[in-house]
Design an enzyme around this catalytic site. Structure first.
Site, short mmCIF file in Angstrom:
data_model
loop_
_atom_site.label_atom_id
_atom_site.label_comp_id
_atom_site.label_asym_id
_atom_site.label_seq_id
_atom_site.Cartn_x
_atom_site.Cartn_y
_atom_site.Cartn_z
CG HIS A 2 -104.26 136.38 -90.83
ND1 HIS A 2 -104.05 135.52 -89.79
CD2 HIS A 2 -103.44 135.96 -91.83
CE1 HIS A 2 -103.14 134.62 -90.13
NE2 HIS A 2 -102.75 134.87 -91.38
CD GLU A 3 -103.17 137.63 -95.31
OE1 GLU A 3 -101.95 137.83 -95.44
OE2 GLU A 3 -103.65 136.50 -95.15
CG HIS B 15 -98.79 137.74 -92.51
ND1 HIS B 15 -98.01 136.98 -91.67
CD2 HIS B 15 -99.91 136.99 -92.76
CE1 HIS B 15 -98.63 135.83 -91.41
NE2 HIS B 15 -99.77 135.82 -92.06
#
Length: 456
Positions: A21-22, A25
């Site tokens: 997920h990170e 980003h």
């Protein structure tokens, strides 16, 4: 040992999902030219860190493992007035709104892509699972009332083809959600030597289901199993007292032939404290024994806590198994469709909860997720990877909800900025942020409460 395996499986799953997920980003932020100051797995105080790359980004592990974050150069959080113009051009809020939308959306999208890759890999490798051949439905169940019979092979649900038992269960869950809008479920089966038939499970039976439980069993659908042969016999159980031994084949119960393991189990469960005559074949020789199942409490998906009979013996025999495997292109398309369907189903379930059509007991938290992680890891790698894909989808959907502090909340702000041509007022954002934190804390408390209630 099981507890340790559960904890390890949970930590690996959580860490993998957070990192992906990170990374979404982080990579898109770098692609958009934004400077990344820190990439953290976990929240709160940093317990370990190292700096890498041209920007000397700090890669960190933090104390609270339930989450993670990417910290960018952001004038709302740091004093940037002293920075040179070249650095200021890399500050997050100075990017155009479409770049900010891309950076925020990249986290949930990374979770969806991870799920697609995992499902596609499983579909290409091939998954061995029970075939959709049915046992005889119990009397009074929706499946029995609809006309389904032993040895029927389910081929489709509501027009969607199913190859294995997991696909059948998934389509039944979808049908149960659709039933809230008044839709019945059409079950297509192939009946040996008689052709193909279509049966209907009524919407009323589907809407009464607990979607967190065994949906097929609640409808009366069970996997067809072979005739019962005994494995281990517990020395202190009713089976041992009756004279049963390992290797005994059960052929009749009170004079009636026993069709399979499932039918025998149901008959024993239905006779707590009652004497049953068993016809057994031992080493090729017929033998008649009398057994009295011990009364015990158990949970029934339709009736709640009930008294059942137990004889404490192991029943051997595997159902018909098939290997469902696809080529790369079909596996990828099938995986993408599975991720889309799962995401839509999750959103619809949330909507049903908000309208009161589905119980808030379906909200689960870290304890239940850890339990499922442990269970799936004990079954095997394929089961664990499938679990990981499902949780990744849920994480992606939850982060897209329009709740301040989540990615979806920020996307809502930027969508309003696109429509109005100006950023959301800072004061409004602060108030919404506090409300979002309160809502998340409430949801987490509810999830933990439901987890503890399930354990008890």
């Amino acid at each position: 040992m099981n507890l340790l395996q559960t904890l390890v499986a949970f930590v690996i799953a959580l860490g993998t999902l957070i990192v992906f997920h990170e990374l979404g980003h982080y990579l898109v932020a770098r692609w958009c030219g934004v400077k990344v100051l820190r990439f953290s797995v976990g929240m709160g105080r940093v317990v370990w860190s190292r700096r890498f790359g041209p920007d000397q980004t700090e890669w960190a592990i933090s104390a609270l493992p339930l989450g993670g974050y990417v910290k960018m150069l952001d004038g709302r959080e740091q004093d940037v007035t002293h920075l040179p113009e070249a650095e200021l051009r890399r500050e997050f809020t100075r990017q155009n709104v479409w770049k900010r939308i891309a950076i925020v959306a990249a986290g949930p999208i990374a979770n969806f892509l991870l799920a697609i890759v995992l499902f596609a890999g499983l579909y290409m490798h091939g998954i061995e699972e029970p075939a959709t051949r049915l046992a005889q439905p119990a009397p009074g169940t929706p499946a029995q009332l609809a006309g389904l019979k032993r040895d029927d092979v389910v081929t489709a649900v509501n027009g969607v083809r199913v190859a294995g038992w997991s696909e059948l269960r998934w389509q039944l869950v979808r049908a149960a959600v659709d039933a809230k809008e008044g839709g019945d479920a059409r079950i297509e089966v192939r009946r040996p030597s008689r052709g193909t038939f279509t049966f209907t499970l009524p919407a009323a039976a589907l809407t009464a289901l607990d979607l967190d439980g065994d949906v097929p069993a609640s409808l009366g659908l069970a996997i067809a199993l072979p005739p019962p042969v005994l494995g281990k016999v517990d020395p202190g159980g009713a089976g041992a007292r009756a004279g049963l031994r390992t290797g005994d084949a059960i052929v009749a119960l009170d004079g009636a032939p026993v069709q399979d393991v499932g039918a025998f189990t149901q008959a024993v469960r239905a006779a707590p404290g009652k004497a049953i005559a068993l016809d057994v074949v031992r080493a090729g020789q017929p033998l008649r024994l009398t057994i009295t199942p011990e009364p015990a409490r158990a949970d029934d998906p339709r009736k709640g806590s009930v008294t059942v009979g137990k004889i404490k013996v192991e029943l051997l025999g595997r159902p018909d198994m098939i290997v469902v495997a696809d080529g790369p292109a079909r596996a990828t398309v099938k995986a993408a469709r599975r991720v889309w369907d799962s995401s839509v189903l999750t959103v619809r379930m949330i909507g049903r909860m908000l309208t009161g059509d589905v119980s808030w007991k379906n909200v689960t938290g870290p304890i239940t997720i850890a339990d499922y992680a442990g269970q799936s890891s004990r079954i095997g790698l394929a089961s664990y990877l499938s679990f990981l894909a499902v949780v990744s989808i849920s994480l992606g959907v939850m982060n897209l909800l329009p709740i301040p502090v989540l990615d979806g909340g920020h996307l809502l702000y930027y969508s309003l900025e696109v429509l109005t041509g100006r950023p959301v007022p800072e004061r409004f954002g602060e108030i919404a942020q506090r409300l979002g934190v309160g809502l998340l804390v409430t949801l987490m408390a509810l999830a933990v409460f439901n987890d503890v209630a399930r354990l008890m």
